[in-house]
Motif scaffolding. Structure first.
Motif, PDB file in Angstrom:
ATOM      1  N   ALA A   2      11.306   0.958 -12.414  1.00  0.00           N
ATOM      2  CA  ALA A   2      10.220   1.830 -12.830  1.00  0.00           C
ATOM      3  C   ALA A   2       8.917   1.058 -12.979  1.00  0.00           C
ATOM      4  CB  ALA A   2      10.598   2.500 -14.156  1.00  0.00           C
ATOM      5  N   ASP A   3       7.798   1.796 -13.031  1.00  0.00           N
ATOM      6  CA  ASP A   3       6.499   1.175 -13.233  1.00  0.00           C
ATOM      7  C   ASP A   3       6.457   0.508 -14.609  1.00  0.00           C
ATOM      8  OD1 ASP A   3       3.570   0.898 -12.494  1.00  0.00           O
ATOM      9  OD2 ASP A   3       3.439   1.951 -14.416  1.00  0.00           O
ATOM     10  N   PHE A   4       5.845  -0.670 -14.682  1.00  0.00           N
ATOM     11  CA  PHE A   4       5.850  -1.422 -15.936  1.00  0.00           C
ATOM     12  C   PHE A   4       5.208  -0.641 -17.073  1.00  0.00           C
ATOM     13  CE2 PHE A   4       3.567  -4.241 -18.871  1.00  0.00           C
ATOM     14  CZ  PHE A   4       4.638  -4.891 -19.442  1.00  0.00           C
ATOM     15  N   GLN A   5       4.111   0.039 -16.805  1.00  0.00           N
ATOM     16  CA  GLN A   5       3.376   0.729 -17.858  1.00  0.00           C
ATOM     17  C   GLN A   5       4.200   1.812 -18.541  1.00  0.00           C
ATOM     18  OE1 GLN A   5       0.551  -0.304 -19.075  1.00  0.00           O
ATOM     19  NE2 GLN A   5       0.366  -1.915 -17.537  1.00  0.00           N
ATOM     20  N   THR A   6       5.167   2.368 -17.833  1.00  0.00           N
ATOM     21  CA  THR A   6       6.007   3.421 -18.420  1.00  0.00           C
ATOM     22  C   THR A   6       7.402   2.910 -18.789  1.00  0.00           C
ATOM     23  OG1 THR A   6       6.746   4.124 -16.208  1.00  0.00           O
ATOM     24  CG2 THR A   6       4.786   5.208 -17.121  1.00  0.00           C
ATOM     25  N   THR A 167      27.672  -6.372 -29.237  1.00  0.00           N
ATOM     26  CA  THR A 167      26.731  -6.742 -30.296  1.00  0.00           C
ATOM     27  C   THR A 167      25.346  -6.991 -29.723  1.00  0.00           C
ATOM     28  OG1 THR A 167      28.485  -7.730 -31.646  1.00  0.00           O
ATOM     29  CG2 THR A 167      26.231  -8.445 -32.087  1.00  0.00           C
ATOM     30  N   VAL A 168      25.278  -7.713 -28.608  1.00  0.00           N
ATOM     31  CA  VAL A 168      23.983  -7.996 -27.982  1.00  0.00           C
ATOM     32  C   VAL A 168      23.366  -6.708 -27.437  1.00  0.00           C
ATOM     33  CG1 VAL A 168      22.840  -9.190 -26.074  1.00  0.00           C
ATOM     34  CG2 VAL A 168      24.545 -10.392 -27.444  1.00  0.00           C
ATOM     35  N   LEU A 169      24.162  -5.880 -26.795  1.00  0.00           N
ATOM     36  CA  LEU A 169      23.641  -4.616 -26.252  1.00  0.00           C
ATOM     37  C   LEU A 169      23.063  -3.747 -27.367  1.00  0.00           C
ATOM     38  CD1 LEU A 169      26.430  -3.732 -23.659  1.00  0.00           C
ATOM     39  CD2 LEU A 169      24.053  -4.306 -23.135  1.00  0.00           C
ATOM     40  N   GLN A 170      23.751  -3.681 -28.491  1.00  0.00           N
ATOM     41  CA  GLN A 170      23.242  -2.905 -29.617  1.00  0.00           C
ATOM     42  C   GLN A 170      21.956  -3.528 -30.158  1.00  0.00           C
ATOM     43  OE1 GLN A 170      26.796  -2.974 -32.068  1.00  0.00           O
ATOM     44  NE2 GLN A 170      27.296  -0.854 -31.539  1.00  0.00           N
ATOM     45  N   GLY A 171      21.914  -4.860 -30.200  1.00  0.00           N
ATOM     46  CA  GLY A 171      20.715  -5.537 -30.675  1.00  0.00           C
ATOM     47  C   GLY A 171      19.519  -5.314 -29.778  1.00  0.00           C
ATOM     48  N   LEU A 172      19.776  -5.093 -28.492  1.00  0.00           N
ATOM     49  CA  LEU A 172      18.709  -4.804 -27.527  1.00  0.00           C
ATOM     50  C   LEU A 172      18.379  -3.316 -27.472  1.00  0.00           C
ATOM     51  CD1 LEU A 172      19.951  -7.044 -24.553  1.00  0.00           C
ATOM     52  CD2 LEU A 172      18.244  -7.619 -26.287  1.00  0.00           C
ATOM     53  N   HIS A 173      19.079  -2.520 -28.279  1.00  0.00           N
ATOM     54  CA  HIS A 173      18.952  -1.052 -28.234  1.00  0.00           C
ATOM     55  C   HIS A 173      19.241  -0.523 -26.836  1.00  0.00           C
ATOM     56  CE1 HIS A 173      17.378  -1.591 -32.189  1.00  0.00           C
ATOM     57  NE2 HIS A 173      16.210  -2.059 -31.803  1.00  0.00           N
ATOM     58  N   PHE A 174      20.048  -1.278 -26.095  1.00  0.00           N
ATOM     59  CA  PHE A 174      20.438  -0.930 -24.723  1.00  0.00           C
ATOM     60  C   PHE A 174      19.222  -0.847 -23.782  1.00  0.00           C
ATOM     61  CE2 PHE A 174      23.863   0.465 -27.444  1.00  0.00           C
ATOM     62  CZ  PHE A 174      24.993   0.024 -26.774  1.00  0.00           C
ATOM     63  N   ASP A 175      18.118  -1.476 -24.161  1.00  0.00           N
ATOM     64  CA  ASP A 175      16.946  -1.598 -23.278  1.00  0.00           C
ATOM     65  C   ASP A 175      17.144  -2.847 -22.416  1.00  0.00           C
ATOM     66  OD1 ASP A 175      15.813   0.606 -24.405  1.00  0.00           O
ATOM     67  OD2 ASP A 175      14.412  -0.489 -25.689  1.00  0.00           O
ATOM     68  N   LEU A 176      17.551  -2.668 -21.185  1.00  0.00           N
ATOM     69  CA  LEU A 176      17.922  -3.803 -20.336  1.00  0.00           C
ATOM     70  C   LEU A 176      16.911  -4.074 -19.226  1.00  0.00           C
ATOM     71  CD1 LEU A 176      21.747  -3.017 -19.998  1.00  0.00           C
ATOM     72  CD2 LEU A 176      20.588  -4.450 -21.695  1.00  0.00           C
ATOM     73  N   ILE A 177      15.813  -3.332 -19.212  1.00  0.00           N
ATOM     74  CA  ILE A 177      14.781  -3.563 -18.200  1.00  0.00           C
ATOM     75  C   ILE A 177      13.899  -4.736 -18.627  1.00  0.00           C
ATOM     76  CG2 ILE A 177      12.764  -2.598 -17.039  1.00  0.00           C
ATOM     77  CD1 ILE A 177      15.366  -1.383 -16.120  1.00  0.00           C
ATOM     78  N   VAL A 178      13.794  -5.725 -17.767  1.00  0.00           N
ATOM     79  CA  VAL A 178      12.946  -6.893 -18.022  1.00  0.00           C
ATOM     80  C   VAL A 178      12.071  -7.140 -16.800  1.00  0.00           C
ATOM     81  CG1 VAL A 178      12.895  -9.394 -18.345  1.00  0.00           C
ATOM     82  CG2 VAL A 178      14.529  -8.010 -19.639  1.00  0.00           C
ATOM     83  N   TYR A 179      10.782  -7.227 -17.035  1.00  0.00           N
ATOM     84  CA  TYR A 179       9.841  -7.597 -15.979  1.00  0.00           C
ATOM     85  C   TYR A 179       9.489  -9.068 -16.179  1.00  0.00           C
ATOM     86  CZ  TYR A 179       9.086  -2.754 -14.542  1.00  0.00           C
ATOM     87  OH  TYR A 179       9.258  -1.472 -14.068  1.00  0.00           O
ATOM     88  N   ALA A 180       9.990  -9.911 -15.308  1.00  0.00           N
ATOM     89  CA  ALA A 180       9.746 -11.350 -15.426  1.00  0.00           C
ATOM     90  C   ALA A 180       8.406 -11.716 -14.791  1.00  0.00           C
ATOM     91  CB  ALA A 180      10.868 -12.133 -14.763  1.00  0.00           C
ATOM     92  N   PRO A 181       7.706 -12.699 -15.327  1.00  0.00           N
ATOM     93  CA  PRO A 181       6.414 -13.116 -14.753  1.00  0.00           C
ATOM     94  C   PRO A 181       6.527 -13.646 -13.328  1.00  0.00           C
ATOM     95  CG  PRO A 181       6.705 -13.986 -16.972  1.00  0.00           C
ATOM     96  CD  PRO A 181       8.012 -13.417 -16.573  1.00  0.00           C
ATOM     97  N   TYR A 182       7.718 -14.095 -12.926  1.00  0.00           N
ATOM     98  CA  TYR A 182       7.873 -14.672 -11.589  1.00  0.00           C
ATOM     99  C   TYR A 182       7.586 -13.634 -10.498  1.00  0.00           C
ATOM    100  CZ  TYR A 182      10.249 -18.314 -14.238  1.00  0.00           C
ATOM    101  OH  TYR A 182      10.545 -19.302 -15.144  1.00  0.00           O
ATOM    102  N   ARG A 183       8.012 -12.412 -10.740  1.00  0.00           N
ATOM    103  CA  ARG A 183       7.762 -11.354  -9.762  1.00  0.00           C
ATOM    104  C   ARG A 183       6.269 -11.080  -9.640  1.00  0.00           C
ATOM    105  NH1 ARG A 183      10.039  -5.122 -10.124  1.00  0.00           N
ATOM    106  NH2 ARG A 183       9.495  -4.507  -8.005  1.00  0.00           N
ATOM    107  N   SER A 184       5.576 -11.021 -10.782  1.00  0.00           N
ATOM    108  CA  SER A 184       4.124 -10.828 -10.768  1.00  0.00           C
ATOM    109  C   SER A 184       3.429 -12.005 -10.098  1.00  0.00           C
ATOM    110  CB  SER A 184       3.605 -10.661 -12.197  1.00  0.00           C
ATOM    111  OG  SER A 184       4.185  -9.540 -12.824  1.00  0.00           O
ATOM    112  N   LEU A 185       3.952 -13.195 -10.342  1.00  0.00           N
ATOM    113  CA  LEU A 185       3.378 -14.405  -9.752  1.00  0.00           C
ATOM    114  C   LEU A 185       3.411 -14.336  -8.230  1.00  0.00           C
ATOM    115  CD1 LEU A 185       2.289 -17.286 -10.344  1.00  0.00           C
ATOM    116  CD2 LEU A 185       4.651 -18.071 -10.266  1.00  0.00           C
TER     117      LEU A 185
END
Length: 339
Positions: A2-6, A167-185
């Motif tokens: 998805a688009d980063f802004q949303t 435990t980790v999934l719950q701690g992340l609130h199941f938000d697994l989308i990550v935009y890494a700076p390498y892609r933007s780079l």
């Protein structure tokens, strides 16, 4: 993707410095309260999200105050910061040993950072959480590595990895989308090559390598929780270009602002300065500095270790005292004929 802004990354995981400091303080204070209440800080998260502290409530005096004798000393917020930084670097080292792509290690580090916005390192063992974050990162980025392979490669029990997954999934609130700076780079470098016609490819490649090295450093700070991946990538390019001199970066940045007028040249420059300052004031702790902090952490999670340590110390002191007394008696007997 998805688009980063949303995205949930933008909505939930880009914070202000004040919010960031507050979250660390809340987690630290909660762990200290549990230490006072249960005598230990480690916690287990059940499938329904409820918390279970393995210890039992400490005895309460008749006047209603709790008895806190011989409790371990809790970690300070600054000490927790050093522990987190140490294990974030370990994530990069483990990923490098497995030759994982940059996006794997970036996602794993971001998972680790996000998790410890909710929890204190006194509550969940950072070594175990580190391994689970790497494992989850591989799954999310569709780079298949089994828990057995990961555990074998770093000589750890794979069950530790799997045990902490929920435990980790719950701690992340199941938000697994990550935009890494390498892609933007990579995107900015491609745009830069099109903008600056006739640029030497070898110079651009050197700039890319230097900028990726800068991003590796930036990821180990609070910057990924404070700034967007695009801002981090551009800041890395600017810093790398100071050494490589591959392009006229200010001219390129001005053209970028003209084409995408969401931010002014001055606003972006101030943002890059803030990123550089955050990186400059951050320090990577040395293992020798962490030894006493790690000892405190182990005692908080398992106070029995502190009791055992004190017993050993008393035993050593008692033995040393006996040796001293025996030596003193021997000296007196040997000296008496000389009187």
């Amino acid at each position: 993707m998805a688009d980063f802004q949303t995205s949930t990354h933008r909505q939930h995981w880009i914070l202000s410095r004040q919010d960031l400091a507050q979250k660390y303080q809340i987690a630290n204070q909660r762990a200290i309260q549990m230490l006072l209440k249960y005598g230990a800080t480690r916690v287990e998260v059940q499938q329904d999200g409820s918390l279970v502290y393995p210890g039992t409530p400490l005895e309460t005096e008749r006047n209603g105050t709790e008895r806190h004798t011989s409790l371990p000393e809790p970690l300070t917020i600054d000490e927790e910061f050093l522990i987190r930084r140490y294990y974030e670097l370990k994530i990069q080292q483990v990923c490098a040993a497995f030759a994982f792509p940059n996006k794997i290690q970036a996602t794993a580090v971001l998972f680790f950072k996000r998790f410890y916005l909710q929890w204190s390192v006194m509550e969940h063992d950072p070594k175990h959480i580190m391994l689970t974050c790497i494992y989850l990162s591989c799954k999310v980025e569709e780079f298949h590595v089994s828990a057995e392979e990961l555990g074998k490669g770093i000589q750890q029990d794979p069950q530790v990895v799997l045990k902490n997954e929920l435990t980790v999934l719950q701690g992340l609130h199941f938000d697994l989308i990550v935009y890494a700076p390498y892609r933007s780079l990579d995107g900015f470098l491609f745009d830069m090559e099109n903008f600056v016609q006739g640029t030497n490819n070898s110079s651009t490649q050197k700039l890319q390598e230097a900028a990726k090295f800068v991003v590796d450093t930036v990821i180990l700070t609070d910057c990924p929780l404070l700034f967007t991946p695009g801002q981090l990538a551009l800041a890395a390019l600017r810093k790398a270009n100071l050494e490589e001199r591959a392009v006229d970066f200010e001219r390129y940045l001005q053209s970028l602002c003209d084409r995408h007028p969401k931010h002014t040249f001055k606003e972006l420059t101030l943002t890059f300065d803030a990123i550089d300052t955050t990186v400059d004031v951050s320090r990577q702790p040395k293992e020798a500095d962490l030894m006493p902090i790690d000892r405190k952490l182990k005692y908080c999670r398992n106070p029995g270790l502190q009791d055992e340590s004190k017993k050993r110390e008393r035993k050593v002191k008692h033995k040393s005292k006996r040796v001293s007394q025996d030596t003193s008696m021997t000296t007196t007997v040997d000296a008496s004929p000389m009187v």
